[in-house]
Design an enzyme around this catalytic site. Structure first.
Site, mmCIF file in Angstrom:
data_model
loop_
_atom_site.group_PDB
_atom_site.id
_atom_site.type_symbol
_atom_site.label_atom_id
_atom_site.label_comp_id
_atom_site.label_asym_id
_atom_site.label_seq_id
_atom_site.Cartn_x
_atom_site.Cartn_y
_atom_site.Cartn_z
ATOM 1 N N HIS A 1 -41.938 -3.738 -22.269
ATOM 2 C CA HIS A 1 -41.371 -4.631 -23.276
ATOM 3 C C HIS A 1 -40.539 -3.793 -24.245
ATOM 4 C CE1 HIS A 1 -41.018 -8.177 -25.762
ATOM 5 N NE2 HIS A 1 -41.274 -7.426 -26.811
ATOM 6 N N ASN B 1 -46.035 -4.241 -17.240
ATOM 7 C CA ASN B 1 -44.754 -4.713 -17.774
ATOM 8 C C ASN B 1 -44.235 -3.700 -18.793
ATOM 9 O OD1 ASN B 1 -42.632 -6.627 -18.337
ATOM 10 N ND2 ASN B 1 -43.700 -7.160 -20.225
ATOM 11 N N LEU C 1 -43.208 -16.571 -17.329
ATOM 12 C CA LEU C 1 -44.660 -16.420 -17.440
ATOM 13 C C LEU C 1 -45.261 -16.551 -16.042
ATOM 14 C CD1 LEU C 1 -46.871 -16.072 -19.585
ATOM 15 C CD2 LEU C 1 -47.124 -18.552 -19.604
ATOM 16 N N GLU D 1 -37.455 3.612 -22.492
ATOM 17 C CA GLU D 1 -38.135 2.958 -21.363
ATOM 18 C C GLU D 1 -37.997 3.772 -20.083
ATOM 19 O OE1 GLU D 1 -36.898 -1.064 -20.564
ATOM 20 O OE2 GLU D 1 -36.831 -1.593 -22.675
ATOM 21 N N GLY E 1 -31.622 -5.304 -13.083
ATOM 22 C CA GLY E 1 -32.383 -4.378 -12.252
ATOM 23 C C GLY E 1 -32.190 -2.913 -12.589
ATOM 24 N N SER E 2 -31.745 -2.609 -13.813
ATOM 25 C CA SER E 2 -31.619 -1.185 -14.150
ATOM 26 C C SER E 2 -32.998 -0.516 -14.199
ATOM 27 C CB SER E 2 -30.863 -0.995 -15.466
ATOM 28 O OG SER E 2 -31.573 -1.564 -16.530
ATOM 29 N N ASP F 1 -46.808 -10.725 -23.119
ATOM 30 C CA ASP F 1 -46.858 -9.464 -23.886
ATOM 31 C C ASP F 1 -48.202 -9.204 -24.577
ATOM 32 O OD1 ASP F 1 -44.130 -9.270 -23.242
ATOM 33 O OD2 ASP F 1 -43.546 -10.311 -25.070
HETATM 34 C C1 GAR Z 1 -35.547 -4.135 -20.155
HETATM 35 O O1 GAR Z 1 -35.051 -3.594 -21.337
HETATM 36 C C2 GAR Z 1 -36.953 -4.648 -20.407
HETATM 37 O O2 GAR Z 1 -37.624 -3.938 -21.395
HETATM 38 C C3 GAR Z 1 -36.721 -6.066 -20.869
HETATM 39 O O3 GAR Z 1 -35.610 -6.497 -20.152
HETATM 40 C C4 GAR Z 1 -34.786 -5.405 -19.784
HETATM 41 C C5 GAR Z 1 -34.501 -5.521 -18.310
HETATM 42 O O4 GAR Z 1 -33.391 -4.805 -17.904
HETATM 43 N N1 GAR Z 1 -37.912 -6.827 -20.627
HETATM 44 C C6 GAR Z 1 -38.338 -7.823 -21.415
HETATM 45 O O5 GAR Z 1 -37.723 -8.200 -22.381
HETATM 46 C C7 GAR Z 1 -39.648 -8.437 -20.983
HETATM 47 N N2 GAR Z 1 -40.213 -9.228 -22.051
HETATM 48 P P1 GAR Z 1 -33.012 -4.733 -16.335
HETATM 49 O O6 GAR Z 1 -32.888 -6.156 -15.811
HETATM 50 O O7 GAR Z 1 -31.695 -4.023 -16.291
HETATM 51 O O8 GAR Z 1 -34.097 -3.969 -15.631
#
Ligand code: GAR
Length: 206
Positions: free
Chosen positions: A108, A106, A93, A178, A13-14, A149
């Site tokens: 990615h 989203n 999905l 991001e 959840g960052s 994606d």
């Molecule tokens: C993020 O880096 C996001 O880009 C990636 O997962 C991470 C989530 O971090 N998402 C994917 O790979 C989606 N295909 P978080 O759980 O700390 O927010």
């Protein structure tokens, strides 16, 4: 009136935290109205609770198909009538129902269409980039459709791959990107400045 947002996540959840921090500082005109997790016990749920946001788990493993899982997710999300659904490290999905078409986005951690699609999530993406020997990677914010994606790209930003990178160091560099890119795209949506024309997303002037 801020844009109301539902956040869907599966892990740390960052990404959620960054959006909450930006909203709290006034840099992002959104109100997160609910958080839905596809996994129980993840830290993203704890972050939501700490921020006083209704948070619920719809465990992916409890549903036999993406369709039945999707129905359960959307019936939770609809209770809060969000204007936008933000995927924040959501690793399953999800079928897109007609009432949310063009209203799910989203982030990615690569430059789509490179290193994207089924199985390409989180750390796997950075491992694949390094194994391939690519010299750049980056972050992509895109609208979500029925395929992993694949939906129209809203914003992209590149970062270099460095000689001594590990999946962890590359992930850190991409995630820093991001942190700016996702709020920027969400703010454009909030201002009604994104127009989808086939695969292209036009960014309208202020
Ligand atoms: C993020 O880096 C996001 O880009 C990636 O997962 C991470 C989530 O971090 N998402 C994917 O790979 C989606 N295909 P978080 O759980 O700390 O927010």
């Amino acid at each position: 009136m801020p844009l109301t947002v539902a956040v869907l996540l599966s892990g740390n959840g960052s990404t959620l935290q960054n959006l909450l921090d930006r909203a709290a500082s006034g840099a992002l005109d959104v109100q997160v109205v609910c958080v839905v997790s596809s996994r129980a016990g993840v830290f993203g749920l704890e972050r939501a609770r700490r921020a006083g946001i209704p948070a619920i788990t719809v465990p992916r493993k409890d549903y036999a198909t993406p369709e039945t899982f999707g129905e359960a997710i959307w019936s939770e999300v609809r209770k809060h009538s969000p204007g936008l659904v933000v995927l924040a490290g959501f690793m399953s999905l999800l079928p897109v129902p007609p009432d949310f078409r063009g209203r799910i986005i989203n982030v990615h951690p690569a430059l789509i269409p490179a290193f994207s699609g089924k199985g390409m999530y989180g750390q796997h993406v950075h491992e694949a980039v390094l194994a391939y020997g690519a010299k750049v990677s980056g972050a992509t914010v895109h609208f979500v459709d029925e395929e992993y994606d694949r939906g129209p790209v809203i914003l992209q930003s590149a970062v270099p791959v460095l000689e001594d990178d590990t999946p962890e160091t590359l992930a850190t560099r991409v995630q820093a990107e991001e942190r700016d890119l996702y709020p920027k795209a969400i703010q454009l949506f909030a201002e009604g400045r994104l127009r989808i024309e086939d695969r292209r997303v036009r960014i309208l002037p202020k």
